[in-house]
Design a protein around this motif. Structure first.
Motif, PDB file in Angstrom:
ATOM      1  N   GLY A 172       2.993   4.718  -5.931  1.00 27.51           N
ATOM      2  CA  GLY A 172       2.542   4.976  -4.589  1.00 27.51           C
ATOM      3  C   GLY A 172       3.363   6.297  -3.888  1.00 27.51           C
ATOM      4  N   PRO A 173       2.857   6.558  -2.840  1.00 26.43           N
ATOM      5  CA  PRO A 173       3.593   7.740  -1.825  1.00 26.43           C
ATOM      6  C   PRO A 173       4.909   7.341  -1.382  1.00 26.43           C
ATOM      7  CG  PRO A 173       1.848   6.600  -0.614  1.00 26.43           C
ATOM      8  CD  PRO A 173       1.648   6.076  -2.011  1.00 26.43           C
ATOM      9  N   PHE A 174       5.439   6.188  -1.659  1.00 19.14           N
ATOM     10  CA  PHE A 174       7.064   6.007  -1.130  1.00 19.14           C
ATOM     11  C   PHE A 174       7.611   5.107  -2.135  1.00 19.14           C
ATOM     12  CE2 PHE A 174       4.443   7.269   2.611  1.00 19.14           C
ATOM     13  CZ  PHE A 174       5.432   8.104   3.045  1.00 19.14           C
ATOM     14  N   VAL A 175       8.830   5.084  -2.040  1.00 21.64           N
ATOM     15  CA  VAL A 175       9.705   4.474  -3.186  1.00 21.64           C
ATOM     16  C   VAL A 175      10.783   3.708  -2.318  1.00 21.64           C
ATOM     17  CG1 VAL A 175      11.240   5.061  -5.026  1.00 21.64           C
ATOM     18  CG2 VAL A 175       9.581   6.797  -4.414  1.00 21.64           C
ATOM     19  N   ALA A 176      10.814   2.415  -2.988  1.00 21.44           N
ATOM     20  CA  ALA A 176      11.860   1.367  -2.304  1.00 21.44           C
ATOM     21  C   ALA A 176      13.224   1.887  -2.500  1.00 21.44           C
ATOM     22  CB  ALA A 176      11.548  -0.017  -2.916  1.00 21.44           C
ATOM     23  N   ASP A 177      13.929   1.840  -1.396  1.00 24.68           N
ATOM     24  CA  ASP A 177      15.364   2.025  -1.335  1.00 24.68           C
ATOM     25  C   ASP A 177      16.102   1.012  -2.383  1.00 24.68           C
ATOM     26  OD1 ASP A 177      18.324   1.051  -0.041  1.00 24.68           O
ATOM     27  OD2 ASP A 177      17.812   2.918   0.703  1.00 24.68           O
ATOM     28  N   ALA A 178      17.286   1.445  -2.757  1.00 20.80           N
ATOM     29  CA  ALA A 178      17.920   0.481  -3.733  1.00 20.80           C
ATOM     30  C   ALA A 178      18.531  -0.784  -3.220  1.00 20.80           C
ATOM     31  CB  ALA A 178      19.177   1.575  -4.120  1.00 20.80           C
ATOM     32  N   ALA A 179      18.577  -1.016  -1.537  1.00 17.08           N
ATOM     33  CA  ALA A 179      18.875  -2.196  -1.200  1.00 17.08           C
ATOM     34  C   ALA A 179      17.720  -2.701  -0.727  1.00 17.08           C
ATOM     35  CB  ALA A 179      20.129  -1.780  -0.412  1.00 17.08           C
ATOM     36  N   GLY A 204       0.773  -1.194  -0.163  1.00 20.15           N
ATOM     37  CA  GLY A 204       0.161   0.170   0.069  1.00 20.15           C
ATOM     38  C   GLY A 204       0.952   1.226   0.015  1.00 20.15           C
ATOM     39  N   LEU A 205       2.198   1.224   0.356  1.00 23.39           N
ATOM     40  CA  LEU A 205       2.939   2.301   0.418  1.00 23.39           C
ATOM     41  C   LEU A 205       3.720   2.531  -0.985  1.00 23.39           C
ATOM     42  CD1 LEU A 205       4.555   1.861   3.813  1.00 23.39           C
ATOM     43  CD2 LEU A 205       2.941   3.636   3.249  1.00 23.39           C
ATOM     44  N   ILE A 206       3.910   1.527  -1.803  1.00 24.38           N
ATOM     45  CA  ILE A 206       4.615   1.365  -2.843  1.00 24.38           C
ATOM     46  C   ILE A 206       3.715   1.347  -4.095  1.00 24.38           C
ATOM     47  CG2 ILE A 206       5.817  -0.030  -4.557  1.00 24.38           C
ATOM     48  CD1 ILE A 206       7.397   0.910  -2.417  1.00 24.38           C
ATOM     49  N   TYR A 207       2.582   0.746  -4.058  1.00 24.51           N
ATOM     50  CA  TYR A 207       1.617   0.886  -5.171  1.00 24.51           C
ATOM     51  C   TYR A 207       0.280   1.650  -4.882  1.00 24.51           C
ATOM     52  CZ  TYR A 207       4.704  -3.196  -6.786  1.00 24.51           C
ATOM     53  OH  TYR A 207       5.734  -3.707  -6.959  1.00 24.51           O
ATOM     54  N   ASP A 208      -0.185   1.999  -6.119  1.00 27.27           N
ATOM     55  CA  ASP A 208      -1.627   2.595  -5.850  1.00 27.27           C
ATOM     56  C   ASP A 208      -2.642   1.745  -6.721  1.00 27.27           C
ATOM     57  OD1 ASP A 208      -1.278   5.035  -4.704  1.00 27.27           O
ATOM     58  OD2 ASP A 208       0.097   5.689  -6.616  1.00 27.27           O
ATOM     59  N   TYR A 209      -3.765   1.952  -6.244  1.00 27.31           N
ATOM     60  CA  TYR A 209      -5.032   1.336  -6.822  1.00 27.31           C
ATOM     61  C   TYR A 209      -6.015   2.385  -7.538  1.00 27.31           C
ATOM     62  CZ  TYR A 209      -3.674  -2.127  -3.160  1.00 27.31           C
ATOM     63  OH  TYR A 209      -2.827  -2.807  -2.462  1.00 27.31           O
ATOM     64  N   LEU A 210      -6.966   1.854  -8.313  1.00 29.25           N
ATOM     65  CA  LEU A 210      -7.686   2.723  -8.860  1.00 29.25           C
ATOM     66  C   LEU A 210      -8.396   3.446  -7.822  1.00 29.25           C
ATOM     67  CD1 LEU A 210      -9.470   0.538 -11.714  1.00 29.25           C
ATOM     68  CD2 LEU A 210      -7.300   2.187 -11.925  1.00 29.25           C
ATOM     69  N   PHE A 211      -8.680   3.142  -6.805  1.00 30.22           N
ATOM     70  CA  PHE A 211      -9.624   3.990  -5.818  1.00 30.22           C
ATOM     71  C   PHE A 211      -8.655   3.712  -4.450  1.00 30.22           C
ATOM     72  CE2 PHE A 211     -12.559   4.465  -9.156  1.00 30.22           C
ATOM     73  CZ  PHE A 211     -13.142   5.725  -8.939  1.00 30.22           C
ATOM     74  N   SER A 212      -8.879   4.724  -3.311  1.00 25.54           N
ATOM     75  CA  SER A 212      -8.331   4.476  -2.195  1.00 25.54           C
ATOM     76  C   SER A 212      -9.634   4.945  -1.279  1.00 25.54           C
ATOM     77  CB  SER A 212      -7.217   5.148  -1.800  1.00 25.54           C
ATOM     78  OG  SER A 212      -6.102   4.532  -2.543  1.00 25.54           O
ATOM     79  N   PHE A 213      -9.387   4.753   0.040  1.00 24.33           N
ATOM     80  CA  PHE A 213     -10.562   5.306   0.982  1.00 24.33           C
ATOM     81  C   PHE A 213      -9.851   6.599   1.702  1.00 24.33           C
ATOM     82  CE2 PHE A 213     -11.130   0.412   0.695  1.00 24.33           C
ATOM     83  CZ  PHE A 213     -12.562   0.623   0.375  1.00 24.33           C
ATOM     84  N   ASP A 214     -10.979   7.357   1.976  1.00 17.67           N
ATOM     85  CA  ASP A 214     -10.759   8.366   2.982  1.00 17.67           C
ATOM     86  C   ASP A 214     -10.608   7.749   4.405  1.00 17.67           C
ATOM     87  OD1 ASP A 214     -13.224   8.226   3.778  1.00 17.67           O
ATOM     88  OD2 ASP A 214     -13.734  10.127   3.067  1.00 17.67           O
ATOM     89  N   GLU A 215     -10.575   8.504   5.639  1.00 18.96           N
ATOM     90  CA  GLU A 215     -10.420   8.026   6.961  1.00 18.96           C
ATOM     91  C   GLU A 215     -11.775   7.334   7.401  1.00 18.96           C
ATOM     92  OE1 GLU A 215     -11.358  11.888   9.533  1.00 18.96           O
ATOM     93  OE2 GLU A 215      -9.121  11.119   9.439  1.00 18.96           O
ATOM     94  N   ASP A 216     -12.649   7.403   6.669  1.00 21.25           N
ATOM     95  CA  ASP A 216     -13.945   6.897   7.022  1.00 21.25           C
ATOM     96  C   ASP A 216     -14.390   5.933   6.276  1.00 21.25           C
ATOM     97  OD1 ASP A 216     -14.346   8.727   9.454  1.00 21.25           O
ATOM     98  OD2 ASP A 216     -14.882  10.300   7.997  1.00 21.25           O
ATOM     99  N   GLY A 217     -13.643   5.452   5.264  1.00 20.86           N
ATOM    100  CA  GLY A 217     -13.952   4.422   4.369  1.00 20.86           C
ATOM    101  C   GLY A 217     -14.970   4.723   3.130  1.00 20.86           C
ATOM    102  N   ASN A 218     -14.905   6.125   2.769  1.00 22.53           N
ATOM    103  CA  ASN A 218     -15.487   6.496   1.444  1.00 22.53           C
ATOM    104  C   ASN A 218     -14.647   6.485   0.369  1.00 22.53           C
ATOM    105  OD1 ASN A 218     -18.043   7.497   2.843  1.00 22.53           O
ATOM    106  ND2 ASN A 218     -16.453   8.849   3.591  1.00 22.53           N
ATOM    107  N   TYR A 219     -14.895   6.005  -0.775  1.00 25.19           N
ATOM    108  CA  TYR A 219     -14.125   6.100  -1.956  1.00 25.19           C
ATOM    109  C   TYR A 219     -13.423   7.281  -2.119  1.00 25.19           C
ATOM    110  CZ  TYR A 219     -15.665   1.118  -2.772  1.00 25.19           C
ATOM    111  OH  TYR A 219     -16.372  -0.058  -2.492  1.00 25.19           O
ATOM    112  N   VAL A 220     -12.154   7.306  -2.351  1.00 28.92           N
ATOM    113  CA  VAL A 220     -11.357   8.505  -3.174  1.00 28.92           C
ATOM    114  C   VAL A 220     -10.647   8.134  -4.337  1.00 28.92           C
ATOM    115  CG1 VAL A 220     -11.499   9.926  -1.047  1.00 28.92           C
ATOM    116  CG2 VAL A 220      -9.449   8.497  -1.512  1.00 28.92           C
ATOM    117  N   PRO A 221     -10.782   9.271  -5.262  1.00 31.97           N
ATOM    118  CA  PRO A 221      -9.951   8.712  -6.535  1.00 31.97           C
ATOM    119  C   PRO A 221      -8.627   8.798  -6.421  1.00 31.97           C
ATOM    120  CG  PRO A 221     -11.517  10.570  -6.925  1.00 31.97           C
ATOM    121  CD  PRO A 221     -11.502  10.495  -5.654  1.00 31.97           C
TER     122      PRO A 221
END
Length: 957
Positions: free
Chosen positions: A232-239, A88-105
């Motif tokens: 996604g919002p984070f990128v894997a280290d080279a190692a 969930g940090l590396i990849y994205d999905y078509l939709f995600s959730f806000d903090e209340d479980g509502n779909y967000v683009p």
């Protein structure tokens, strides 16, 4: 059952870590805390168990601890919760959730379906980049969905989302099946029947360029994904791959993605610079690390959370999990047909299963074994989503509540009213008085509309069953032992067997145990959790192999119901039917238990009021990781210069012929270390050693491709503080070698005779080529013929020789002498206040917006950078001075262009503050109070416990 067997091979790798029982944890909680205080005092200035002073960090680092490992970097293979946190940090999905479980683009801006929701069209977000700097396109979405849905026999990791998508015959993508782009930035997905939860296609969107050469079967079973690339919002280290292999000794390191796109209300990248994912082998060590502020967030258990509650600068939360996690007693329904089976045929009798359910005191399990940290279990969907949850207590005729007398009456009425005596214990248990004939539906047909088949429970059949339970989870073992005792009260003998989870998985999916205790979890939409007990997932997900035509029909109907109230009614009807079958006795919805530091990070929020900001909410762009605020001091660090691979963009070679590659980069901070990671385009990588960022840093790597193909080669460089910076791609065309090859070999040197390492030698026609190694030599294998050979190197001229004749099995020598053609940008950096020279000022040379070279000033404030002739901008940076940039700097080959800087200190921040002396005084006072408290506690303790903290390589703040 090939696919089911394959599934257990993957699922069997899910791990677990043993933790102490809740009773022991409560008794030892104070001891653990004292040990943690002693550990702090042994390695740092004594602070009474509170966090050490806030460090002057170079970055805002969030360090997360958990007990299970990240069991795969490949999103098609991982099973543990930490793995899905990673995805969930590396990849994205078509939709995600806000903090209340509502779909967000997320990667999809919108989704709409036709009148009956058989075809869904997604508008895809533009302007997104992959972590390697290449553009994200609509083709990546088409590829990701088809990669899963069109190869579902081999790649079934996300089957509950994919198995209703129309299969293509012949070549795809094409209109009418799978996923297809009918217009720019739109993707249509075609389902074989109405599919209402079209926004819940929680399949990670993967990069076509990276995965197109990986077969679906390899992706599911063997590909390690050593170089995860997402959006996604984070990128894997080279190692990252080395870190993964070295768990738990090393944490997995992720960098902030500075180019992250908007999701929901978050319009930019995360405020977290780095995330470290650290596995711990025991909960006590993890608790100590949290109390020491070595980690910031810990996923704990109900047995261990008490050791950190009510401690200074530590917050805790508990509540139902957003992942709908529950534990169940599964009762095997697998039908082997005419094959022999060691299983008890009475497991097919619904009366026996219902009696088992009524003899299971769930309230006792929750209150005693789980110390009240959970909710009594019942149906397939958790009460975390009350709109879908079926509550059997509102259905008096259905509720299989704990009642030993009724359970005994059910077994009597069903014909199990005779008894046998266990010669080992002398206890009596039930058996079938006469033959009992059952007419049931099973998985034998491997179809969603099974016919009734007749099964026999022969006279004299003992009600004796084997129960497998996970060795790694003591509370599940305690539950099994309790159930064993309770079921004895209704004449059922239970033989409990504790197994490592991989062994339990093998027995369950192999149909080798009557009952078992395990778990499931899923996303907020009911589709996933209803699917796992349907006849549509018998080939890999349905672990007890229950197959009921009525349930299967309800499952399909709930997918098609566009009216919410109608869908809700169907979902609850399906759960009721499943609850009545008692093939799962879901006994607890356990609470998630979390602890975190409140001194270094704030804005954790309320995870019960807003459960989709729990750290477990892994459906991409978790709001938690955008809302947290760091309270420590951050010292900015400049990223490395974009690496450059020597040579031409297009090259050719043959299979199993070693090719040499050279890349260069630099960094404004001389104290940084640069690490290069080569991606060879076939799923393999090479990571070089960390090298000091002094001047231009060169990395050389070699590789030989064993299989013909067109491969895209890239290199990334990281300094340990910023997300990796990627080179432009080069493309290698690899073919099978002809019967006879010749060789061109030689040296590339300066006129002085100094070898030039990393020079590129290219040959036309054919685009053959290779790079020189450390002594300036090169070798190129190619077919016989006449060629033009050219040599080039960064900041040097290009030299060519034509008419070079190559003969089979013969080496042709071609040497080159190159001249240095660069110019220089040099200067002195001083303080504007007094003219004194400034050391360690970062100097970056930019061509347009792209950095091409970097260095830093010496002790005398001087710097010198070699660059090709051209026009540049020069930027001077320091955390102590205001950044300056000078533009329009013209460089001529062979000449020095002088660019000096006078650096200005920033103005002081507004408002006052405590002096360091006052702060030190407060620290002493707090320390004295803590010492006094500790002395009292130590005097009250009757027995000391020696403990040595595990050595864990967590990067310093």
């Amino acid at each position: 059952m090939e696919r089911a067997k394959s599934f257990l091979e993957v699922r069997a790798r899910a791990g677990g870590v043993s933790t102490k029982s809740g009773v022991v944890a409560l008794i030892c909680g104070l001891v653990v805390l004292m040990v943690s205080m002693q550990s702090v005092g042994a390695s740092a200035p004594f602070t009474g168990g509170a966090a050490p002073p806030k460090p002057n960090a170079t970055s805002a680092d969030l360090k997360i601890g958990f007990l299970e490992s990240v069991d795969s970097l490949n999103p098609f293979q991982g099973l543990n919760d930490p793995s899905y946190l990673f995805y969930g940090l590396i990849y994205d999905y078509l939709f995600s959730f806000d903090e209340d479980g509502n779909y967000v683009p997320n990667l999809a801006l919108s989704a709409s379906c036709d009148a009956v929701c058989m075809n869904w069209t997604y508008q895809i977000r533009q302007g997104v980049t992959w972590h390697d700097g290449t553009p994200f396109t609509v083709n990546d979405v088409v590829f990701s969905i088809n990669y899963n849905s069109q190869s579902i026999f081999h790649l079934w990791a996300f089957e509950p989302y994919m198995n209703r998508i129309v299969q293509c015959t012949g070549q795809y993508p094409r209109q009418g099946c799978g996923a297809y782009s009918n217009s720019p930035w739109n993707v249509t997905v075609y389902f074989d029947r109405p599919f209402v939860p079209g926004k819940s296609l929680f399949v990670p969107i993967i990069q076509e360029a990276q995965w197109s050469g990986i077969s679906p079967q390899k992706a599911q079973y063997s590909y390690p994904n050593p170089n995860p690339i997402g959006t996604g919002p984070f990128v894997a280290d080279a190692a990252i791959y080395t870190q993964y292999l070295n768990q738990p000794a090393q944490p997995l390191h992720l960098f902030k993605n500075p180019n992250y796109h908007p999701v929901g209300t978050h319009t930019g990248p995360s405020p977290i610079d780095n995330i470290y994912l650290q596995q711990f082998q025991d909960e006590q060590t993890m608790a100590i690390s949290l109390l020491r502020a070595d980690i910031d967030l810990a996923k704990m258990t109900s047995a261990g959370i008490g050791t950190v509650q009510n401690q200074p600068n530590v917050g805790t939360q508990e509540g139902l999990l957003s992942t709908q996690y529950w534990n169940e007693i599964g009762i095997q329904q697998s039908d082997p047909g005419n094959k022999n089976t060691p299983l008890n045929p009475a497991r097919w009798d619904v009366s026996v299963r219902r009696a088992m359910a009524m003899a299971t005191n769930k309230d006792y399990v929750v209150s005693t074994i789980y110390q009240g940290k959970g909710v009594r279990g019942d149906s397939l969907v958790s009460p975390i989503t009350p709109e879908w949850w079926y509550d059997p207590t509102t259905d008096p005729g259905t509720n299989l509540t704990f009642d030993i007398a009724k359970a005994n009456a059910v077994l009597d009425a069903a014909g199990y009213d005779s008894y046998w005596t266990d010669t080992g214990t002398g206890k009596q248990y039930r058996m079938a008085t006469n033959d009992i004939t059952l007419s049931i539906q099973t998985n034998a047909c491997m179809c969603p509309n099974p016919p009734n088949v007749t099964k026999l429970v022969p006279a004299g059949q003992h009600l004796q069953f084997k129960m497998d339970v996970r060795l790694e989870f003591p509370q599940e073992q305690q539950t099994a032992n309790y159930v064993q005792a309770e079921w004895e009260r209704i004449g059922i003998k239970l033989d409990v067997q504790a197994l490592a989870e991989d062994a339990l998985s093998a027995e369950v999916y192999g149909g080798l145990t009557d009952t078992y205790i395990w778990y499931w979890s899923g996303d907020p939409d009911p589709n996933y959790l209803l699917s796992i007990e349907s006849g549509y997932t018998l080939d890999g997900w349905n672990d007890n192999y229950w197959n009921n035509a009525t349930y299967n029909q309800l499952y399909i109907e709930h997918l098609a119901a566009t009216d919410f109230t109608e869908r809700q009614s169907i979902v609850r009807a399906a759960q009721k039917l499943h609850y009545e079958s008692a093939t799962y006795i879901i006994y607890i919805f356990p609470y998630g238990e979390w602890a975190y530091r409140t001194d270094l990070w704030t804005n954790w929020g309320d995870w019960n009021a807003h459960p989709y900001r729990q750290m477990d909410a892994f459906w991409g762009a978790n709001p938690l990781f955008f809302d947290l605020q760091y309270t420590g001091t951050v010292t900015p660090n400049q990223p490395p210069v974009k690496p450059v691979i020597s040579g031409t963009t297009y090259r050719s070679t043959f299979t199993n012929v070693t090719q040499a590659f050279t890349a260069t980069s630099s960094d404004p901070e001389p104290t940084d270390n640069l690490t290069f990671k080569w991606d060879w385009g076939d799923g393999n990588i090479t990571v070089g050693p960390a090298r000091p960022a002094t001047g231009t840093v060169t990395d050389t790597a070699t590789y030989a491709w064993p299989i013909p193909g067109n491969y895209t080669v890239k290199v990334s460089v990281t300094d340990g503080f910023n997300a990796p910076v990627f080179s432009d791609s080069i493309h290698e065309n690899v073919t099978s070698p002809p019967p006879a090859l010749g060789t061109i070999t030689g040296f590339v040197k300066l006129a002085s005779g100094t070898p030039i390492a990393g020079a590129s030698v290219s040959v036309t026609p054919g685009n053959y080529g290779n790079d020189t190694v450390s002594d300036g030599s090169y070798t190129i294998q190619l077919p016989p013929g006449t060629y033009t050979v050219s040599a080039s190197a960064p900041l040097h001229n290009t030299s060519s020789q034509s008419g070079v004749v190559v003969i089979a099995f013969t080496a042709k020598w071609v040497n080159f002498t190159l001249g240095f053609t660069a110019g220089w940008i040099a200067g002195t950096v001083v303080s504007d206040a007094d003219g004194s020279p400034l050391a360690a000022i970062g100097i970056t040379i930019l061509s347009g917006s792209t950095s091409v070279a970097a260095t830093s000033t010496s002790a005398s404030g001087q710097y010198n950078v070699s660059v090709a002739a051209g026009t540049y901008s020069v930027r001077a940076t320091s955390s102590s001075y205001v950044q300056q940039t000078k533009t329009g700097i013209v460089v001529t080959g062979g000449q020095v262009t002088t660019v000096d800087f006078r650096m200005v200190a920033p103005p002081p921040p507004p408002g006052g503050g405590l002096s360091t002396l006052v702060i030190a005084g407060i620290g002493v006072a707090v320390g004295l109070v803590a010492v006094a408290i500790l002395a009292v506690l130590l005097m009250r303790r009757k027995r000391a416990k020696e403990s040595e903290e595990s050595k864990i390589n967590i990067p310093p703040r």
